[in-house]
Motif scaffolding. Structure first.
Motif, PDB file in Angstrom:
ATOM      1  N   ARG A  88      23.518  10.731   8.637  1.00  0.00           N
ATOM      2  CA  ARG A  88      23.767   9.318   8.937  1.00  0.00           C
ATOM      3  C   ARG A  88      22.436   8.628   9.242  1.00  0.00           C
ATOM      4  NH1 ARG A  88      27.649  11.599  12.837  1.00  0.00           N
ATOM      5  NH2 ARG A  88      26.245  10.825  14.417  1.00  0.00           N
TER       6      ARG A  88
ATOM      7  N   SER B 207      24.659  15.177   4.204  1.00  0.00           N
ATOM      8  CA  SER B 207      25.078  13.776   4.368  1.00  0.00           C
ATOM      9  C   SER B 207      24.668  13.204   5.722  1.00  0.00           C
ATOM     10  CB  SER B 207      26.596  13.643   4.191  1.00  0.00           C
ATOM     11  OG  SER B 207      26.986  14.137   2.943  1.00  0.00           O
TER      12      SER B 207
ATOM     13  N   GLN C  34      23.489  13.266  15.895  1.00  0.00           N
ATOM     14  CA  GLN C  34      23.879  14.198  14.856  1.00  0.00           C
ATOM     15  C   GLN C  34      22.857  15.320  14.848  1.00  0.00           C
ATOM     16  OE1 GLN C  34      23.797  12.593  10.854  1.00  0.00           O
ATOM     17  NE2 GLN C  34      25.224  14.145  10.101  1.00  0.00           N
TER      18      GLN C  34
END
Length: 187
Positions: A58, A56, A36
């Motif tokens: 991970r 957000s 990510q």
């Protein structure tokens, strides 16, 4: 991966030429990669935590950080910068379950072609001081590692703006980080 404009790949035409793309190319032959990229131009370490939380993120095994240039160009003290950096590291450890953090060095700003002298010299000295402090801070961390990249920031290797990395620098940076990650995973 998380960070500022360099983490975002500014200076590369495509992400496969940028740091994250080249890092994935280095790692995938040796290890499966689920990644990510969270990055934004202009991030300072002080506003990085709020930005990261808003995206957000991970959970991750490894976190690569690229922060500091915008701090060096600001008025923040090194002491306050390390305080803000530690808040970010603690969030990564506690909320994202990160087990290994690779904090990349602020680049040698005294070599940035876009910066005029004596500003280039001044920011280069300040970047070196930030790096020394961050390296010392991470030295005692079991999960943190300071990563300095050995490269010359010549005009031909920099982006056309003379301030951001070009693909050759991103490749050297990715190779160095990949070696560190693969060494850590083999233990």
């Amino acid at each position: 991966m998380f960070g500022d404009s360099a983490a975002a790949g500014v200076g590369a035409t495509h992400q496969h030429q940028a740091l994250s793309g080249q890092l994935i190319q280095c790692l995938t032959p040796h290890h499966p990669v689920d990644w990510q990229l969270i990055a934004h131009s202009g991030l300072t370490t002080a506003n990085a935590l709020a930005f990261l939380q808003s995206q957000s993120p991970r959970p991750a095994d490894v976190l690569v950080l690229s922060l500091g240039v915008n701090d060096v160009t600001s008025r923040i003290s090194v002491k306050e910068w390390i305080f803000q950096y530690e808040k970010l590291l603690n969030f990564a450890r506690q909320q994202l379950d990160v087990s290994h953090i690779l904090a990349t060095a602020v680049p040698p700003m005294h070599q940035f072609p876009a910066l005029p002298q004596p500003l280039r010299w001044y920011l280069g000295q300040r970047a070196q001081h930030f790096n020394q402090t961050l390296a010392a801070h991470l030295h005692s961390a079991n999960d943190g590692e300071f990563v300095s990249i050995a490269y010359q920031l010549t005009g031909q290797h920099m982006a056309s703006d003379g301030f951001h990395p070009g693909p050759a620098i991103y490749q050297a940076w990715a190779n160095t980080i990949a070696k560190r990650i693969l060494t850590r995973l083999s233990k």
